[in-house]
Design an enzyme around this catalytic site. Structure first.
Site, PDB file in Angstrom:
ATOM      1  N   GLU A  19      34.826  26.939  45.830  1.00 13.37           N
ATOM      2  CA  GLU A  19      35.773  28.019  46.103  1.00 13.37           C
ATOM      3  C   GLU A  19      36.956  27.517  46.930  1.00 13.37           C
ATOM      4  OE1 GLU A  19      37.165  30.847  45.925  1.00 13.37           O
ATOM      5  OE2 GLU A  19      36.004  31.681  44.268  1.00 13.37           O
TER       6      GLU A  19
ATOM      7  N   HIS B   3      33.564  40.139  44.780  1.00 12.94           N
ATOM      8  CA  HIS B   3      34.246  40.972  43.796  1.00 12.94           C
ATOM      9  C   HIS B   3      33.200  41.569  42.861  1.00 12.94           C
ATOM     10  CE1 HIS B   3      37.604  37.779  44.430  1.00 12.94           C
ATOM     11  NE2 HIS B   3      37.545  38.636  45.444  1.00 12.94           N
TER      12      HIS B   3
ATOM     13  N   ARG C 273      46.065  39.967  42.673  1.00  8.03           N
ATOM     14  CA  ARG C 273      44.790  39.804  43.378  1.00  8.03           C
ATOM     15  C   ARG C 273      44.822  40.335  44.806  1.00  8.03           C
ATOM     16  NH1 ARG C 273      43.857  36.292  39.213  1.00  8.03           N
ATOM     17  NH2 ARG C 273      41.670  35.763  38.843  1.00  8.03           N
TER      18      ARG C 273
ATOM     19  N   GLU D 188      37.457  45.626  38.253  1.00  9.53           N
ATOM     20  CA  GLU D 188      37.008  44.699  39.304  1.00  9.53           C
ATOM     21  C   GLU D 188      37.422  45.239  40.672  1.00  9.53           C
ATOM     22  OE1 GLU D 188      37.609  40.034  40.764  1.00  9.53           O
ATOM     23  OE2 GLU D 188      38.963  40.937  39.295  1.00  9.53           O
TER      24      GLU D 188
ATOM     25  N   ARG E  66      37.624  44.528  44.393  1.00  3.86           N
ATOM     26  CA  ARG E  66      37.692  43.242  45.080  1.00  3.86           C
ATOM     27  C   ARG E  66      37.413  43.319  46.583  1.00  3.86           C
ATOM     28  NH1 ARG E  66      39.963  39.126  42.398  1.00  3.86           N
ATOM     29  NH2 ARG E  66      40.995  38.250  44.238  1.00  3.86           N
TER      30      ARG E  66
END
Length: 475
Positions: free
Chosen positions: A217, A274, A344, A363, A365
């Site tokens: 990540e 998420h 995002r 989604e 988040r």
């Protein structure tokens, strides 16, 4: 025609064929940690799935007082997996918690709440299945130390990958350490955790979990992600707990430690979870349509419900004081209560990887992996359903780059709560949607708020913080 073996028959056959010696009963306390006790296989039979096993629940966090502490757990035969970390052959079963006097499911058992959420969805007629696909990020550290005393308080975490160690004498220091916020996705040797993640994935697959991908990540210091295939609500929550259990124990076997704390490292990306959500009915997806980003009217109303109730949802989906050290501007944190097909920094994103109606999903988040998944997933679903039932419009999408927006534009975009205390207040003020279908009870809401205030918010407010010495020692 031969009768297909039942789930109980399959468990008993597995025990015999694999020479199982112990049965491990796993169940969840109120805040969201797995607990367990173990019985020899000689104490286990088909009747165990009806009679269950008694235990003392007085020490379970958020449960009953000691004067009414007798509890009962009954294993779910659909949840068996071979525990890869116990030396003696051991079969694990996830259990539901019951009141022994009435044989009714315990109202504060998180799995019971999720079961009621699934039942409510079916009874609503809107859909018969809600799928969840969580992406729980985590850090792999080589060392962790922390303590809090009346006269001292500190924490220390370390990783061979930490960029802060680029100048450390390591005899030799080879220098392959991801830059801050640039850990997504370098190949080895910079990504030093490839073999460990592969071992985690193999253990997950052997436990019956479908894994879609694994990767490093964004953050330096060992941040990772392993993506699980979406599942119906209860199975998704069950598998998330199995996932955390297997990942932590695989790391420990390799002399490393894993944390799902949302923000263990200052100045770099935190760990989110998420959550991908979609509604289906009779095997057909309900979120695909001709609206914005290929969404149906139902999906847009579902988004409207989540956005309306997001501050109170976060009391369950972001349930720690540390959660709100992640939910700050920057670091790709989804602090804006808006939706977008690409942005995002918006709290809700519509993935555009595939044009297939089956892939159309929402989604959310904001959540992080410290959440109790049974409670968080149930709250997200109920908020979305409230949006559908009340036709709550989600407003205009946020398709601009948030960092290029003028300050006056940002003032019109609501933000996530700034602290756990704010989220708990939002839950106290806005929880009627959670009571629909008796999924959450008023006792569960009140107990959650009281527990979080007493055990987490107040102690954090009272404890001097080490950084305060930097700020104030010389006043």
């Amino acid at each position: 025609m031969a009768k297909a073996p039942s789930s109980i028959d399959k468990v008993l056959r597995f025990i015999k064929e694999n020479k199982i010696q112990f049965i491990d009963m796993k169940f969840m306390d109120f805040p969201g940690q797995w607990q367990h006790f173990t019985v020899p296989v000689s104490q286990f039979s088909a009747s165990s799935f009806e009679d269950g096993f008694g235990f003392d629940g007085s020490s379970m966090r958020g449960w009953k007082a000691i004067n009414e502490s007798d509890m009962l757990i009954i294993p779910d035969p659909e949840t068996m997996f071979m525990d890869p970390f116990i030396e003696a052959p051991t079969l694990s079963l996830i259990c539901d918690v019951y009141e022994p006097a009435t044989k009714e499911k315990y109202s504060r058992c998180p799995r019971n709440i999720a079961q009621k959420a699934e039942a409510f969805l079916k009874s609503s007629g809107l859909a018969d299945t809600v799928y969840f696909g969580p992406e729980a990020e985590f850090f792999v550290f080589d060392d962790v130390r922390f303590d809090s005393q009346p006269n001292s308080s500190f924490y220390f975490v370390d990783s061979i990958e930490g960029r802060w160690n680029s100048g450390r004498e390591e005899s030799p220091n080879l220098g392959y350490k991801p830059r801050y916020k640039e850990g997504y996705f370098p190949v080895p040797p910079t990504d030093s955790l490839m073999d460990l993640r592969n071992e985690m994935v193999l253990n997950l697959i052997n436990a019956g979990i479908d894994v879609e991908a694994q990767h490093h990540e964004v953050a330096s210091g060992g941040q990772c992600e392993i993506d699980l295939r979406f599942q119906p609500l209860i199975k998704a929550a069950d598998q998330l707990l199995m996932f955390k259990y297997i990942v932590k124990n695989t790391a420990k076997r390799n002399n490393k430690t894993v944390t799902y704390m949302p923000k263990p490292i200052f100045g770099d990306n935190g760990s989110g979870m998420h959550v991908h959500v979609s509604l289906w009915k009779k095997g057909k997806p309900l979120f695909a349509g001709n609206g914005y980003a290929g969404l149906s009217e139902m999906a847009l109303y579902f988004i409207g419900g989540i956005l309306k109730h997001a501050p109170s949802i976060l009391a369950f989906s972001n349930p720690t004081t540390n959660s709100y050290k992640r939910l700050v501007p920057g670091y790709e944190a989804p602090v804006n209560l808006a939706y977008s097909q690409r942005n995002r920094s918006a709290s809700i994103r519509i993935p555009m990887y595939s044009a297939s109606p089956k892939a159309k999903r929402v989604e959310f988040r904001c959540p992080d992996p410290s959440a109790n998944p049974y409670l968080a997933f149930s709250a997200i679903m109920l908020a979305g359903i409230d949006g559908v039932l009340n036709r709550i419009e989600p407003g205009d999408p946020l398709d601009k780059d948030i960092y290029d927006m003028e300050p006056e534009e940002l003032q019109n975009v609501p933000s996530t709560p700034g602290s756990l205390q704010e989220a708990l207040k939002a839950l106290a003020d806005d929880h009627e949607y959670l009571l629909r279908g008796d999924v959450f009870t008023q006792d569960v809401i009140d107990t959650w708020i009281r527990y979080k205030y007493e055990k987490e918010v107040k102690p954090m407010a009272l404890q001097p913080h080490p950084y305060e010495f930097n700020l104030y020692y010389d006043v």
